[in-house]
Design an enzyme around this catalytic site. Structure first.
Site, mmCIF file in Angstrom:
data_model
loop_
_atom_site.group_PDB
_atom_site.id
_atom_site.type_symbol
_atom_site.label_atom_id
_atom_site.label_comp_id
_atom_site.label_asym_id
_atom_site.label_seq_id
_atom_site.Cartn_x
_atom_site.Cartn_y
_atom_site.Cartn_z
ATOM 1 N N LYS A 111 0.843 -1.209 0.000
ATOM 2 C CA LYS A 111 0.000 0.000 0.000
ATOM 3 C C LYS A 111 0.878 1.260 0.000
ATOM 4 C CE LYS A 111 -0.332 -0.243 5.059
ATOM 5 N NZ LYS A 111 -1.172 -0.693 6.183
ATOM 6 N N TYR A 161 17.705 30.215 8.602
ATOM 7 C CA TYR A 161 16.500 30.936 9.025
ATOM 8 C C TYR A 161 16.418 30.994 10.544
ATOM 9 C CZ TYR A 161 14.543 30.681 4.307
ATOM 10 O OH TYR A 161 14.316 30.821 2.972
HETATM 11 C C1 LIG Z 1 -0.358 -1.655 6.911
HETATM 12 C C2 LIG Z 1 -0.905 -2.967 7.335
HETATM 13 C C3 LIG Z 1 -0.074 -4.096 7.437
HETATM 14 C C4 LIG Z 1 1.443 -3.999 7.310
HETATM 15 O O1 LIG Z 1 1.945 -3.524 8.539
HETATM 16 P P1 LIG Z 1 3.516 -3.345 8.851
HETATM 17 O O2 LIG Z 1 3.553 -2.941 10.260
HETATM 18 O O3 LIG Z 1 3.990 -2.273 7.919
HETATM 19 O O4 LIG Z 1 4.171 -4.642 8.577
HETATM 20 C C5 LIG Z 1 -0.654 -5.319 7.684
HETATM 21 N N1 LIG Z 1 -1.994 -5.434 7.875
HETATM 22 C C6 LIG Z 1 -2.817 -4.362 7.833
HETATM 23 C C7 LIG Z 1 -4.274 -4.554 8.071
HETATM 24 C C8 LIG Z 1 -2.310 -3.100 7.580
HETATM 25 O O5 LIG Z 1 -3.114 -2.036 7.578
#
Ligand SMILES: *Cc1c(COP(=O)(O)O)cnc(C)c1O
Length: 366
Positions: free
Chosen positions: A39, A260
């Protein structure tokens, strides 16, 4: 851009390290299958390239959050199982079917919408079903789960459940009592439901041990080199390297200030390097006065505020032969870790990774 052109800032993504991290998950979680969570453009590192590399490594299952991410992934992973975590809101159903995406159904309404779609096309549809065990974010509530269990024949008509899913709230902390509580809730949920493979663990869960692995694990962060349990040594290999090149070197006298707000004041004759990387490239302004760069593996402190395009470093202690305009400075990589930056910024390594912007030219290394 040809590789001869000057690139001020670069994000190097080591696909070989992603592959090694995927294999490490397999070793840790086996015999459970490993699905890759890609994702958010694979946490900012490049979904298409990473998914293709993992598919060649034998990864046949991916998770994305959004429908749009699933559609984009389908174009580069035509044979893979793609789970969409957002579920099946009724107006997403036609596109989910068209692109052969498998929703992770999060509510009785999702289940009903997906079941109705199966009936409409007179064909069974695959589904994952997420039930909550304490995260209270997405997934069926305990009441809805009992209802589903009692009426599963009717409510699951037309659906082929290919995965039961739940998600841990405290997997980053192996001491958290909540992990066991959720594990027991997941087990008792599964015991009430028709048999199907189960998935419980993200990267942190994988490190909690085989009890937590079930049939399929879902790592994201670990694949990208983050440390899922920051209080322990990182079992994963670094993947991302962010560098900005030195644009200018200058000497300043005692009491001169930098940047800055004139927040840095030299207490000794100081050699400064101004490098081409700023908060627009993902290096948070919160690193002001706390962050480091590294030149040839030598750590150098940030001097003054991080600005949009530039950062100034105190390089007084770096051997001069290592310093010249054009020399790359590492801001994230083998010396400066994600966890170090996250701690300095008061955030999580997830946010550092996903904040890296497209301005730094992204390169992929095998
Ligand atoms: C993002 C997500 C993961 C992956 O989690 P990590 O901590 O990055 O390994 C797995 N399951 C769900 C439902 C998620 O939202």
């Amino acid at each position: 851009m040809s590789s001869n052109d000057f690139e001020a800032a670069r994000l190097l993504v080591r696909l070989g390290a992603v592959e090694a991290n995927f294999r490490a998950c397999r070793r840790l979680a086996g015999p459970a299958a490993v699905a890759a969570v890609v994702k958010a453009d694979a946490y900012g590192l490049g979904m298409a390239q990473i998914a293709q590399r993992l598919a060649r490594t034998g990864c046949d299952t991916f998770f994305v959050a959004r429908l749009e991410e699933g559609i984009a992934l389908r174009a580069v992973a035509p044979q893979s199982r793609i789970f969409v975590l957002d579920g099946a809101p009724p107006d997403a159903v036609p596109a989910l079917i068209r692109h052969a995406l498998t929703p992770v159904l999060n509510s009785l309404a999702d289940i009903a919408a997906w079941g109705a779609a199966a009936e409409a096309i007179r064909s069974e549809l695959d589904a994952a079903i997420h039930f909550d065990t304490g995260m209270n974010r997405l997934g069926l509530s305990p009441e809805d789960l009992s209802l589903l269990a009692a009426e599963h024949a009717g409510r699951l008509a037309g659906l082929r459940v290919v995965l039961w899913v739940s998600h841990l709230a405290c997997a980053d902390d192996p001491q958290a009592a909540m992990n066991r509580v959720q594990l027991e809730r997941f087990r008792s949920g599964l015991a009430m439901l028709p048999a199907a493979p189960a998935s419980f663990s993200s990267s942190g869960g994988i490190l909690l041990g085989r009890d937590y692995a079930f049939d399929m694990v879902r790592p994201g962060l670990g694949l990208y080199g983050g440390n899922p349990q920051p209080l322990r040594p990182n079992p994963f290999k670094n993947v991302a390297e962010l560098t900005g090149r030195i644009l200018q070197l200058r000497r300043i006298a005692v009491d001169e200030t930098v940047g800055y707000g004139a927040t840095f004041r030299a207490r000794r004759p100081t050699l400064l390097a101004t490098a081409a990387l700023g908060y627009k490239d993902g290096l948070m302004r919160a690193l002001t006065a706390k962050g480091f760069g590294a030149i040839g593996g030598v750590r150098v402190p940030v001097a003054g505020r991080v600005s949009m395009d530039l950062i100034t470093l105190d390089v007084t202690d770096v051997p001069v032969e290592h310093l010249a305009p054009g020399v790359p400075v590492e801001f994230l990589g083998d010396t400066i870790t994600l966890e170090e930056i996250a701690a300095a910024c008061g955030t999580a390594s997830y946010e550092i990774l996903t904040s890296l912007s497209r301005r730094a030219a992204r390169h992929f290394e095998d």
